[in-house]
Design an enzyme around this catalytic site. Sequence first.
Site, PDB file in Angstrom:
ATOM      1  N   HIS A  30       0.818  -1.205   0.000  1.00  0.00           N
ATOM      2  CA  HIS A  30       0.000   0.000   0.000  1.00  0.00           C
ATOM      3  C   HIS A  30       0.859   1.265   0.000  1.00  0.00           C
ATOM      4  O   HIS A  30       0.612   2.194  -0.775  1.00  0.00           O
ATOM      5  CB  HIS A  30      -0.914  -0.001   1.224  1.00  0.00           C
ATOM      6  CG  HIS A  30      -1.829   1.183   1.301  1.00  0.00           C
ATOM      7  ND1 HIS A  30      -3.027   1.248   0.626  1.00  0.00           N
ATOM      8  CD2 HIS A  30      -1.711   2.356   1.975  1.00  0.00           C
ATOM      9  CE1 HIS A  30      -3.613   2.409   0.877  1.00  0.00           C
ATOM     10  NE2 HIS A  30      -2.826   3.101   1.689  1.00  0.00           N
TER      11      HIS A  30
ATOM     12  N   HIS B  71       2.941   6.087  -1.639  1.00  0.00           N
ATOM     13  CA  HIS B  71       3.633   7.174  -0.963  1.00  0.00           C
ATOM     14  C   HIS B  71       5.148   7.085  -1.099  1.00  0.00           C
ATOM     15  O   HIS B  71       5.871   7.668  -0.279  1.00  0.00           O
ATOM     16  CB  HIS B  71       3.243   7.195   0.515  1.00  0.00           C
ATOM     17  CG  HIS B  71       1.774   7.389   0.752  1.00  0.00           C
ATOM     18  ND1 HIS B  71       1.129   8.572   0.458  1.00  0.00           N
ATOM     19  CD2 HIS B  71       0.823   6.543   1.222  1.00  0.00           C
ATOM     20  CE1 HIS B  71      -0.159   8.445   0.760  1.00  0.00           C
ATOM     21  NE2 HIS B  71      -0.368   7.231   1.222  1.00  0.00           N
TER      22      HIS B  71
ATOM     23  N   LYS C 111      -5.145  10.132  -8.248  1.00  0.00           N
ATOM     24  CA  LYS C 111      -4.834  10.358  -6.836  1.00  0.00           C
ATOM     25  C   LYS C 111      -5.047  11.851  -6.618  1.00  0.00           C
ATOM     26  O   LYS C 111      -4.228  12.682  -7.008  1.00  0.00           O
ATOM     27  CB  LYS C 111      -3.388   9.960  -6.527  1.00  0.00           C
ATOM     28  CG  LYS C 111      -2.974  10.167  -5.063  1.00  0.00           C
ATOM     29  CD  LYS C 111      -3.472   9.056  -4.158  1.00  0.00           C
ATOM     30  CE  LYS C 111      -2.878   9.174  -2.759  1.00  0.00           C
ATOM     31  NZ  LYS C 111      -3.343   8.124  -1.846  1.00  0.00           N
TER      32      LYS C 111
END
Length: 228
Positions: A104, A119, A162
């Site tokens: 993730h 990220h 995003k």
Amino acid sequence: RLFQHVAEAKLFAKPTFSRLLALLDNYESMTGSSETLTAEEEHEEEEFLAAVFGTPVMATLTSFFLAKGLYPSAAAFQADVRAMWFGMYSRSAGAALDSSGFEHVFHGEIKNGKVSGCHSWVQLYELEKSGQLNYLSYSYDGPWTSFPDVLALQFRWSSYLKSIGSIMLGSSPEFDLALYTLCFKARPDRLCHVSLGGEAARIQTYSWTNSFYGDGQRFVASAYPVSP
């Protein structure tokens, strides 16, 4: 473009970077698609963690946690890092083992038609190189004049948006993993206030509450820097 220049030959030859890159092709980006961990991929996880735990930043975190009595040994801490970050769970209501904290945060996922997580600046760089990243804009560029820096941005991964995301820009894999692990253990599910190079920064972590490992311990759900 998001990236004007990255010194790949020098930077990506470093063990932690090269072994992170080896992991990035191991994942199915769509939630609902089961992840299959092969023997080779398991070996790549072991190699990555071995490289990370061989760095000064992770040695510092290990010493800190041992001094605080959080773990009985360095080996116990390393085993827990692997479990909390690489242990798999389902983001599809139990339909498939399709996610992990590492996937993730460091790779990213597509869920409900949108980008979730993602990220890591290294992953964004690789996506841009392959023509999959459309960098749209930024909403925050931190006060740091060198790296690591904090950047909040908007982008598309292929056709998936995003709308707001944030990354540590120019940081090493071991820095990201150590910082997020520190905040996940010390301030789980809330803001973690830290000082980076004399400037204030905030890290948000979330734990996965739908499944557990070991003695009721929680997997990492997400971790990222928070922008104002």
